[in-house]
Design an enzyme around this catalytic site. Structure first.
Site, short mmCIF file in Angstrom:
data_model
loop_
_atom_site.label_atom_id
_atom_site.label_comp_id
_atom_site.label_asym_id
_atom_site.label_seq_id
_atom_site.Cartn_x
_atom_site.Cartn_y
_atom_site.Cartn_z
N ARG A 33 0.78 -1.24 0.00
CA ARG A 33 0.00 0.00 0.00
C ARG A 33 0.81 1.29 0.00
O ARG A 33 0.27 2.36 -0.26
CB ARG A 33 -0.97 0.00 1.19
CG ARG A 33 -2.17 -0.87 0.94
CD ARG A 33 -3.02 -0.98 2.17
NE ARG A 33 -2.29 -1.68 3.23
CZ ARG A 33 -2.73 -1.85 4.46
NH1 ARG A 33 -3.87 -1.34 4.84
NH2 ARG A 33 -2.01 -2.52 5.34
N ARG A 42 -4.96 -2.56 -6.66
CA ARG A 42 -5.74 -3.09 -5.54
C ARG A 42 -7.19 -2.60 -5.61
O ARG A 42 -8.13 -3.36 -5.37
CB ARG A 42 -5.07 -2.63 -4.24
CG ARG A 42 -5.77 -2.96 -2.96
CD ARG A 42 -5.58 -4.40 -2.58
NE ARG A 42 -6.27 -4.67 -1.32
CZ ARG A 42 -7.57 -4.92 -1.23
NH1 ARG A 42 -8.32 -4.94 -2.30
NH2 ARG A 42 -8.12 -5.15 -0.05
N TYR A 156 -3.85 -17.32 13.55
CA TYR A 156 -5.00 -16.73 12.83
C TYR A 156 -6.15 -17.73 12.71
O TYR A 156 -7.31 -17.37 12.81
CB TYR A 156 -4.56 -16.24 11.44
CG TYR A 156 -3.61 -15.08 11.51
CD1 TYR A 156 -4.08 -13.77 11.66
CD2 TYR A 156 -2.23 -15.27 11.47
CE1 TYR A 156 -3.20 -12.70 11.74
CE2 TYR A 156 -1.35 -14.21 11.55
CZ TYR A 156 -1.83 -12.92 11.68
OH TYR A 156 -0.97 -11.87 11.78
O1 1CP Z 1 6.21 -9.03 0.94
C1 1CP Z 1 5.50 -8.90 -0.06
O2 1CP Z 1 5.51 -7.91 -0.79
C2 1CP Z 1 4.67 -10.12 -0.49
C3 1CP Z 1 3.31 -10.16 -0.05
C4 1CP Z 1 2.91 -10.52 1.36
C5 1CP Z 1 3.52 -11.33 2.34
C6 1CP Z 1 4.90 -11.97 2.30
C7 1CP Z 1 1.66 -10.12 1.89
C8 1CP Z 1 0.69 -9.26 1.19
N1 1CP Z 1 1.50 -10.73 3.11
C9 1CP Z 1 2.62 -11.45 3.41
C10 1CP Z 1 2.88 -12.29 4.61
C11 1CP Z 1 2.01 -12.12 5.81
N2 1CP Z 1 0.65 -11.94 5.87
C12 1CP Z 1 2.47 -12.26 7.15
C13 1CP Z 1 3.90 -12.62 7.51
C14 1CP Z 1 4.84 -11.48 7.40
C15 1CP Z 1 4.62 -10.30 8.30
O3 1CP Z 1 4.60 -10.47 9.51
O4 1CP Z 1 4.48 -9.20 7.73
C16 1CP Z 1 1.38 -12.10 8.01
C17 1CP Z 1 1.38 -12.16 9.52
C18 1CP Z 1 0.23 -11.90 7.19
C19 1CP Z 1 -1.18 -11.74 7.65
C20 1CP Z 1 -1.75 -10.47 7.14
N3 1CP Z 1 -2.17 -10.29 5.86
C21 1CP Z 1 -1.89 -9.24 7.82
C22 1CP Z 1 -1.44 -8.97 9.25
C23 1CP Z 1 -2.54 -8.96 10.22
C24 1CP Z 1 -2.02 -8.79 11.64
O5 1CP Z 1 -2.21 -9.70 12.44
O6 1CP Z 1 -1.38 -7.76 11.93
C25 1CP Z 1 -2.44 -8.31 6.93
C26 1CP Z 1 -2.83 -6.89 7.20
C27 1CP Z 1 -2.61 -9.00 5.67
C28 1CP Z 1 -3.11 -8.43 4.39
C29 1CP Z 1 -2.03 -8.16 3.40
N4 1CP Z 1 -1.16 -9.11 2.92
C30 1CP Z 1 -0.33 -8.55 1.99
C31 1CP Z 1 -0.69 -7.14 1.88
C32 1CP Z 1 -0.04 -6.16 0.94
C33 1CP Z 1 -1.74 -6.92 2.77
C34 1CP Z 1 -2.46 -5.60 2.99
C35 1CP Z 1 -3.87 -5.65 2.47
C36 1CP Z 1 -4.18 -4.81 1.27
O7 1CP Z 1 -3.37 -4.42 0.43
O8 1CP Z 1 -5.38 -4.54 1.13
#
Ligand code: 1CP
Length: 350
Positions: A33, A42, A156
C-alpha cells in the site's frame, strides 16, 4: 535442474555463503500500500484474495517494486492465509480490519479441514503467478516463494483474526496440546505441499514467515516453532536439495541461534531487536543472515535512516548477508525513502 543464470544472482550467492560486491537487497512487503501503483491495482481488483488469485494482477504488483527500485529479489505477491483458505476455512480480508477467519477452536473443527494434499489444487492460480513471474523477471532477480510457518498461521486459524498476544492459539496449545499438535501437523504438511508447488512453478528461494514465534515460551517455541520448521526444511531438502530456505522466527531472541542450527535453514531473517554485532559473532558462522533495519526508520528517512543502515552494513556486510528490514514495510512509508535506501546499499563496498 541447475539454472545457467543462477550464478549471476546476488541473492543466491549470498545464501551460498559467497561474497558479492554489495549485499543483495529486498524488503519484506516491498509490494503494497505504500506504492501508488499498488493502490491502483488493488482498487480495481475487488477483494484482496481476488488480487492474490488473479495471476495477471498478482504478477503485476510483484513486478512493481522491481521496476521502480531494482531490488535483487522479487517476492511472490500472495498471503500466508491462502493456506487456511485452501484448507476450507472461511477467510476474508476486511478493509481497515485485516484478516477475518471463522475460528477453528476444537478437535472437530480441525477434523473438518480439507486434506493438506488438496492445497495444490486449490492454490493453482498462485503457482500460475509464480510461473509467469519466472518468465517476466529480469535474469539477475531472484524469485522468492513463501508461506507462513505453522504456529503463525495457526494463531490466525484459532483466533479468527490478528491479536496482540496470540491468546486464543496459546490457550488451546496449553490446555489441549494434542489437539493443537494435530493442527500444527496438518499445517506442516500443507506448507510443504504449498512450498513444493511454488518451487515446481519456478520459485528459486523460499521464505518461511514465523511472525509470532517470539510470543512462545521456550518449551512451546521448541515444539511449535522450531520443530515444525525443522520438519518443513528437511522435507523440502529431500525434494529440492538445491533450493535455499530463509526463516523469519520474529522475536526468537535467545532461541535464534539454536533455531538456526537445528532447523538447518540456509538463511535467518532477523527482526529489528537483534544486535547486528551479536548476529555477526553468533549467527553468521552458521549461515547467511538477513535484516534488520527498523521499518520506521524507512518512514522517517534522513540522516537517522542513513546512519543506522550504514551501521548494519558495516557490521554484517563482510559476511554472508542480505539487506532487508526487521519486519514489513508499513503503508505510510514515503516511496522516495525506499529508493534512497536501495541506492545506499548498492553503493556500499565492504
Ligand atoms: O512481501 C511482499 O511484498 C509479499 C506479499 C505478502 C507477504 C509476504 C503479503 C501481502 N502478506 C505477506 C505475509 C504475511 N501476511 C504475514 C507474515 C509477514 C509479516 O509479519 O508481515 C502475516 C502475519 C500476514 C497476515 C496479514 N495479511 C496481515 C497482518 C494482520 C495482523 O495480524 O497484523 C495483513 C494486514 C494482511 C493483508 C495483506 N497481505 C499482503 C498485503 C499487501 C496486505 C495488505 C492488504 C491490502 O493491500 O489490502
Amino acid at each position: 535442474m541447475s539454472d545457467p543464470k543462477a550464478p549471476e544472482k546476488k541473492l543466491l550467492k549470498a545464501l551460498a555463503g559467497e561474497k558479492t560486491d554489495h549485499p543483495p537487497i529486498w524488503l519484506m512487503r516491498q509490494a503494497g500500500r505504500y506504492l501508488p501503483e499498488y493502490r491502483k491495482v488493488r482498487a480495481d481488483a475487488g477483494s484482496f484474495l481476488d488480487l492474490c488469485y488473479s495471476p495477471r494482477l498478482a504478477e503485476e504488483v510483484t513486478l512493481q517494486p522491481i521496476r521502480r527500485y531494482g531490488f535483487d529479489a522479487a517476492i511472490l505477491f500472495s498471503d500466508i492465509l491462502v493456506v487456511p483458505d485452501a484448507l476450507g476455512q472461511k477467510v476474508a480480508f476486511r478493509e481497515g480490519e485485516g484478516p477475518v477467519l471463522e475460528p477453528v477452536t476444537d478437535a472437530a473443527g480441525i477434523a473438518a479441514l480439507d486434506s493438506p494434499s488438496d492445497v495444490k489444487q486449490a492454490l493453482a492460480p498462485v503457482y500460475e503467478t509464480v510461473a509467469r513471474l519466472r518468465e517476466s523477471l529480469p535474469s539477475d532477480v531472484t524469485l522468492i516463494g513463501f508461506a507462513g510457518a505453522p504456529w503463525t498461521v495457526a494463531t490466525y486459524m484459532v483466533g479468527g483474526r490478528g491479536s496482540p498476544d496470540q491468546g486464543a492459539a496459546k490457550l488451546l496449545a496449553y490446555r489441549e496440546p494434542e489437539t493443537f499438535q494435530a493442527l500444527i501437523d496438518i499445517l506442516v504438511e500443507a506448507t510443504v505441499e504449498h512450498l513444493s508447488a511454488q518451487v515446481e512453478a519456478g520459485a528459486e528461494v523460499l521464505q518461511l514467515f514465523d511472525t509470532w514465534a517470539g510470543s512462545l515460551p521456550e518449551l512451546s517455541f521448541e515444539r511449535f516453532a522450531l520443530k515444525p520448521a525443522k520438519a518443513i526444511r528437511a522435507k523440502l531438502k529431500a525434494r529440492f536439495p538445491h533450493i535455499p530456505v530463509i526463516a523469519f522466527p520474529r522475536g526468537a531472541g535467545g532461541m535464534a541461534e539454536r533455531y538456526f542450527l537445528e532447523t538447518e535453514v540456509d538463511g535467518l531473517s532477523l527482526d529489528t531487536g537483534v544486535s547486528p554485532a551479536v548476529a555477526r559473532d553468533r549467527l553468521q558462522s552458521i549461515g547467511c543472515v538477513q535484516g534488520n533495519l527498523d521499518p520506521l526508520l524507512l518512514v522517517a528517512g534522513g540522516d537517522e535512516m542513513r546512519v543506522q543502515a550504514a551501521h548494519i552494513l558495516e557490521t554484517l556486510g563482510h559476511g554472508p548477508f542480505i539487506f532487508n528490514l526487521g519486519h514489513g514495510i508499513v503503508p505510510q512509508t514515503p516511496p522516495e525513502h525506499v529508493g534512497e535506501l536501495v541506492r545506499l546499499v548498492k553503493d556500499w563496498r565492504g
